[in-house]
Scaffold this active site. Structure first.
Site, mmCIF file in Angstrom:
data_model
loop_
_atom_site.group_PDB
_atom_site.id
_atom_site.type_symbol
_atom_site.label_atom_id
_atom_site.label_comp_id
_atom_site.label_asym_id
_atom_site.label_seq_id
_atom_site.Cartn_x
_atom_site.Cartn_y
_atom_site.Cartn_z
ATOM 1 N N ASP A 1 44.068 38.396 45.760
ATOM 2 C CA ASP A 1 43.160 38.450 44.476
ATOM 3 C C ASP A 1 43.617 39.627 43.690
ATOM 4 O O ASP A 1 43.866 39.748 42.610
ATOM 5 C CB ASP A 1 41.489 38.689 44.822
ATOM 6 C CG ASP A 1 41.039 37.228 45.067
ATOM 7 O OD1 ASP A 1 41.328 36.348 44.242
ATOM 8 O OD2 ASP A 1 39.655 37.258 45.320
ATOM 9 N N LYS B 1 33.807 35.725 50.476
ATOM 10 C CA LYS B 1 34.892 36.588 50.537
ATOM 11 C C LYS B 1 34.869 38.005 51.478
ATOM 12 O O LYS B 1 35.867 38.332 52.311
ATOM 13 C CB LYS B 1 35.512 37.104 49.266
ATOM 14 C CG LYS B 1 35.874 36.066 48.404
ATOM 15 C CD LYS B 1 36.653 36.280 47.049
ATOM 16 C CE LYS B 1 37.047 35.078 46.080
ATOM 17 N NZ LYS B 1 37.545 35.489 44.970
ATOM 18 N N ASN C 1 26.666 47.125 38.596
ATOM 19 C CA ASN C 1 26.395 45.882 39.532
ATOM 20 C C ASN C 1 24.759 45.845 39.604
ATOM 21 O O ASN C 1 24.054 46.928 39.853
ATOM 22 C CB ASN C 1 27.035 46.133 40.659
ATOM 23 C CG ASN C 1 26.954 44.655 41.645
ATOM 24 O OD1 ASN C 1 27.186 43.598 40.952
ATOM 25 N ND2 ASN C 1 26.757 44.800 42.722
ATOM 26 N N ARG C 2 24.240 44.639 39.698
ATOM 27 C CA ARG C 2 22.954 44.409 39.850
ATOM 28 C C ARG C 2 22.116 45.008 41.159
ATOM 29 O O ARG C 2 21.358 45.671 41.320
ATOM 30 C CB ARG C 2 22.724 42.917 40.276
ATOM 31 C CG ARG C 2 21.315 42.371 40.365
ATOM 32 C CD ARG C 2 21.355 40.916 40.589
ATOM 33 N NE ARG C 2 22.211 40.454 41.545
ATOM 34 C CZ ARG C 2 22.179 39.070 41.918
ATOM 35 N NH1 ARG C 2 21.796 38.012 41.090
ATOM 36 N NH2 ARG C 2 23.256 38.894 42.880
HETATM 37 P P1 ATR Z 1 32.375 37.321 46.444
HETATM 38 O O1 ATR Z 1 32.182 38.267 47.505
HETATM 39 O O2 ATR Z 1 32.958 35.951 46.872
HETATM 40 O O3 ATR Z 1 33.254 37.709 45.025
HETATM 41 P P2 ATR Z 1 29.511 37.794 46.046
HETATM 42 O O4 ATR Z 1 29.557 38.684 46.770
HETATM 43 O O5 ATR Z 1 28.294 36.816 45.625
HETATM 44 O O6 ATR Z 1 30.916 36.765 45.887
HETATM 45 O O7 ATR Z 1 29.992 38.620 44.434
HETATM 46 C C1 ATR Z 1 29.577 38.180 43.320
HETATM 47 C C2 ATR Z 1 29.204 39.467 42.390
HETATM 48 O O8 ATR Z 1 28.294 38.736 41.392
HETATM 49 C C3 ATR Z 1 28.104 40.382 43.120
HETATM 50 O O9 ATR Z 1 28.470 41.581 42.340
HETATM 51 C C4 ATR Z 1 26.939 39.950 42.655
HETATM 52 O O10 ATR Z 1 25.820 41.041 42.259
HETATM 53 P P3 ATR Z 1 24.921 41.513 43.714
HETATM 54 O O11 ATR Z 1 25.967 42.610 44.264
HETATM 55 O O12 ATR Z 1 23.732 42.022 42.997
HETATM 56 O O13 ATR Z 1 24.808 40.371 44.474
HETATM 57 C C5 ATR Z 1 26.948 39.446 41.170
HETATM 58 N N1 ATR Z 1 26.129 38.400 40.738
HETATM 59 C C6 ATR Z 1 26.084 37.116 40.959
HETATM 60 N N2 ATR Z 1 24.859 36.620 40.395
HETATM 61 C C7 ATR Z 1 24.379 37.408 39.537
HETATM 62 C C8 ATR Z 1 23.316 37.524 38.796
HETATM 63 N N3 ATR Z 1 22.617 36.166 38.350
HETATM 64 N N4 ATR Z 1 23.344 38.527 37.982
HETATM 65 C C9 ATR Z 1 23.998 39.611 38.066
HETATM 66 N N5 ATR Z 1 24.893 39.596 38.970
HETATM 67 C C10 ATR Z 1 25.349 38.733 39.735
#
Ligand code: ATR
Length: 277
Positions: free
Chosen positions: A102, A66, A150-151
């Site tokens: 969204d 996105k 957030n991670r």
């Molecule tokens: P999009 O932009 O399409 O929403 P994304 O950038 O991959 O997709 O966002 C997904 C979210 O889920 C992110 O906040 C991601 O954390 P990071 O910012 O640390 O990458 C979070 N996410 C995905 N898998 C995860 C996991 N296994 N544990 C914790 N957070 C996770």
């Protein structure tokens, strides 16, 4: 000639967008087909060029593209630009224009189940594209306290930095967020953690959830994630991602066809395919 629409993402097999939009095309007598395309992170630019080359009429964009997609489009609508994420692309005369439906979709869905007030204290789990749209939209709606867990803390910091509205926001690592959970009236889960096929995962323990709190998960497959089941068990109000999904899809369909579709029908079609009620 039949028009082509679609959705790009990774994973993509879980998406209900194809059944929902193909049903709408049939109902409204539009000669078009909507297809799911599995596009991995490194293949995004090539995929967008390919969709443009074959004159795809429009497509949705889901995790994890996105934000990245914005680099490969011809133009970005001001709202999507401000949010910093695109989930809907429209092909206007060979130019690909990015939009964001969204945030609006989320708020429309949430308002059906939860009264959003300026004083509502919100925790958003995740800081990806969907979180960006939700954060921007809630702050725009006047909510004054929105924290993040957030991670990757840096990503949440960027969202806070970019937000033009007056909102107080802190970032907490998982354990700290879990410890201070009783501070929030509304928890919004925006990560892909718990999404099919990894349905046993949860991004946060709700042990300290406050009384009267509401938990919203933007995942709709499964209809009840581990975190929502946990929230229900603790007596909290809950909402899955179906309303947001349907509304964002309805706003996208309107951009492609000029028709605002039947929301209830869309919901029923998705529920039928998910085996829910
Ligand atoms: P999009 O932009 O399409 O929403 P994304 O950038 O991959 O997709 O966002 C997904 C979210 O889920 C992110 O906040 C991601 O954390 P990071 O910012 O640390 O990458 C979070 N996410 C995905 N898998 C995860 C996991 N296994 N544990 C914790 N957070 C996770």
């Amino acid at each position: 000639m039949k028009k082509l629409y679609g959705v790009i993402g990774d994973p993509i097999s879980h998406s209900m967008s194809p059944v929902m939009h193909n049903d709408l095309f049939k109902v409204y007598g539009i000669d078009a087909h909507y297809h799911p395309f599995h596009v991995k992170r490194g293949d995004l630019e090539a995929a967008v060029q390919g969709l443009k080359a074959i004159n795809c009429s429009g497509f949705n964009v889901t995790v994890p593209h996105k934000t990245e997609i914005m680099n490969f489009l011809d133009d970005i609508d001001p709202l999507a630009e401000a949010i910093g994420a695109v989930n809907t692309v429209v092909n206007k005369g060979g130019r690909l224009i990015g939009f964001n439906t969204d945030g609006r979709g989320f708020l429309e869905g949430l308002k059906r189940n939860f009264a959003v007030l300026d004083s509502t204290r919100v925790l958003i789990i995740g800081a990806g594209g969907a979180a960006k749209a939700i954060y921007y939209t809630m702050a725009h709606a006047g909510v004054k306290h929105i924290d993040f867990c957030n991670r990757t803390a840096e990503k949440a910091a960027q969202l806070i930095e970019a937000c033009p509205f007056s909102v107080q926001s802190n970032i907490y690592p998982r354990e700290k967020a879990e410890n201070r959970l009783s501070n929030y009236n509304l928890i919004i889960q925006t990560t892909s953690v718990g999404m099919s096929p990894n349905i046993n995962a949860s991004p946060l323990s709700l042990e300290n959830l406050g009384i009267g709190a509401f938990v919203s998960d933007i995942i709709y497959n499964p209809l009840e994630t581990v975190i929502l089941r946990d929230a229900k068990r603790r007596g909290a109000g809950t909402q899955n991602g179906l309303d947001m999904f349907v509304f964002q899809g309805a706003f996208a369909f309107e951009k492609w066809t000029g028709i605002f579709p039947d929301i209830e029908r869309m919901k029923q079609i998705v529920l039928k395919h998910l085996g829910g009620k």
